[in-house]
Design a protein around this motif. Sequence first.
Motif, mmCIF file in Angstrom:
data_model
loop_
_atom_site.group_PDB
_atom_site.id
_atom_site.type_symbol
_atom_site.label_atom_id
_atom_site.label_comp_id
_atom_site.label_asym_id
_atom_site.label_seq_id
_atom_site.Cartn_x
_atom_site.Cartn_y
_atom_site.Cartn_z
ATOM 1 N N MET A 197 29.028 41.709 -30.439
ATOM 2 C CA MET A 197 28.285 42.010 -29.455
ATOM 3 C C MET A 197 27.936 40.934 -28.450
ATOM 4 O O MET A 197 28.175 41.184 -27.026
ATOM 5 N N VAL A 198 27.859 39.794 -29.022
ATOM 6 C CA VAL A 198 27.219 38.665 -28.265
ATOM 7 C C VAL A 198 28.450 38.182 -27.630
ATOM 8 O O VAL A 198 28.338 37.686 -26.393
ATOM 9 N N SER A 199 29.619 38.278 -28.255
ATOM 10 C CA SER A 199 30.814 37.792 -27.493
ATOM 11 C C SER A 199 31.184 38.716 -26.392
ATOM 12 O O SER A 199 31.753 38.108 -25.352
ATOM 13 N N VAL A 200 31.087 40.028 -26.533
ATOM 14 C CA VAL A 200 31.243 40.781 -25.260
ATOM 15 C C VAL A 200 30.550 40.532 -24.232
ATOM 16 O O VAL A 200 30.701 40.358 -23.052
ATOM 17 N N LYS A 201 29.167 40.508 -24.517
ATOM 18 C CA LYS A 201 28.158 40.285 -23.658
ATOM 19 C C LYS A 201 28.392 38.964 -22.715
ATOM 20 O O LYS A 201 28.491 38.952 -21.752
ATOM 21 N N ALA A 202 28.553 37.759 -23.404
ATOM 22 C CA ALA A 202 28.739 36.404 -22.947
ATOM 23 C C ALA A 202 30.186 36.654 -22.017
ATOM 24 O O ALA A 202 30.116 36.109 -21.031
ATOM 25 N N LEU A 203 31.191 37.433 -22.465
ATOM 26 C CA LEU A 203 32.387 37.409 -21.967
ATOM 27 C C LEU A 203 32.021 37.916 -20.486
ATOM 28 O O LEU A 203 32.787 37.308 -19.551
ATOM 29 N N ASN A 204 31.626 39.226 -20.569
ATOM 30 C CA ASN A 204 31.322 39.667 -19.214
ATOM 31 C C ASN A 204 30.229 38.989 -18.445
ATOM 32 O O ASN A 204 30.891 38.774 -17.267
ATOM 33 N N ILE A 205 29.646 38.169 -18.724
ATOM 34 C CA ILE A 205 28.536 37.476 -17.951
ATOM 35 C C ILE A 205 29.528 36.171 -17.471
ATOM 36 O O ILE A 205 29.113 35.853 -16.288
ATOM 37 N N MET A 206 30.239 35.615 -18.221
ATOM 38 C CA MET A 206 31.149 34.636 -17.520
ATOM 39 C C MET A 206 31.964 34.856 -16.665
ATOM 40 O O MET A 206 32.094 34.242 -15.561
ATOM 41 N N SER A 207 32.527 36.069 -16.905
ATOM 42 C CA SER A 207 33.596 36.579 -15.991
ATOM 43 C C SER A 207 33.096 36.942 -14.585
ATOM 44 O O SER A 207 33.396 36.553 -13.748
ATOM 45 N N SER A 208 31.937 37.722 -14.685
ATOM 46 C CA SER A 208 31.172 38.156 -13.289
ATOM 47 C C SER A 208 30.863 37.035 -12.552
ATOM 48 O O SER A 208 30.828 36.738 -11.602
ATOM 49 N N GLY A 209 30.225 35.917 -13.462
ATOM 50 C CA GLY A 209 29.630 34.418 -12.625
ATOM 51 C C GLY A 209 30.811 33.816 -12.018
ATOM 52 O O GLY A 209 30.738 33.277 -11.097
ATOM 53 N N THR A 210 31.890 33.767 -12.764
ATOM 54 C CA THR A 210 33.120 32.975 -12.360
ATOM 55 C C THR A 210 33.717 33.707 -11.154
ATOM 56 O O THR A 210 33.841 33.011 -10.174
ATOM 57 N N ARG A 211 33.850 35.189 -11.029
ATOM 58 C CA ARG A 211 34.119 35.851 -9.774
ATOM 59 C C ARG A 211 33.121 35.458 -8.807
ATOM 60 O O ARG A 211 33.691 35.230 -7.507
ATOM 61 N N ARG A 212 31.963 35.835 -8.960
ATOM 62 C CA ARG A 212 30.901 35.566 -7.965
ATOM 63 C C ARG A 212 30.986 34.115 -7.324
ATOM 64 O O ARG A 212 30.905 33.877 -5.979
#
Length: 261
Positions: A197-212
């Motif tokens: 669960m932490v892996s999925v959450k962190a991955l989504n946060i990193m992907s959205s942050g990189t996109r922004r």
Amino acid sequence: MDFLNSVVAFFQTGGAFMYPILVVFALGAAVAIERYVRLVYERHTNRATWDKVQPVLNAGDFDRARNLVKDENTGVGRLLAMGLERQGAVRRREDIEIAMEESIMETIPQLEKRTPYVALGSNIATLLGLLGTIMGLIEAFTAVANANPAEKADLLSASISVAMNTTAFGLMVGIALLIVHALLNSLTGSIVDSLEMVSVKALNIMSSGTRRRSDAEKEEKGKAGKSAADSRPVNRDVQQTQQAQQKAEATTEEKTKPETA
């Protein structure tokens, strides 16, 4: 006190196989206690690490998050450290996900270490109880064969009762260790699920942050190009030529107006 005396008497009348079963129970209990303490500690430290790093990740400060988990020796800390390392180097979602999966695969064997020995102790205790009962019955029938016929029934029933104590003790130890093994497996599974669960959450946060961040960089580049175009110096010769042409056209129009009238 009576209960304690009955337990001691039950153990003493069980025969020689009661002692190996007791040793198996002691080893299984020691492993179970060690695993339980280790898993509870792992779950607590993982939760504390995630609570500390999550606000930093949500803020998009990946450099600070990378410094926070750099020296962490928890499962979540190692997981986030590998993911943030890939995020700073390649910024591809697939590479970050593979790195986190690698960290989880390295953590799972550490969580499951020595837990199968508890189930093994359960099986051994049960088999030792059965073996003790069989050996006790063999001794009982051997003794009854040479005994007085009037005493055979009483001697046989007493010998069988003593032999059954070994089976009862082996089953009690086996059932207890089997229940503890199930609890340890459940606790291990919950920790692995939390890591995923932490892996999925962190991955989504990193992907959205990189996109922004990439969108912001593109927007800044567009603004910089527009301001550079607006601030481009004007050629005065070209401006004067255009003004002269406009004056000449205006003079020509004034001269041609009376003729057309």
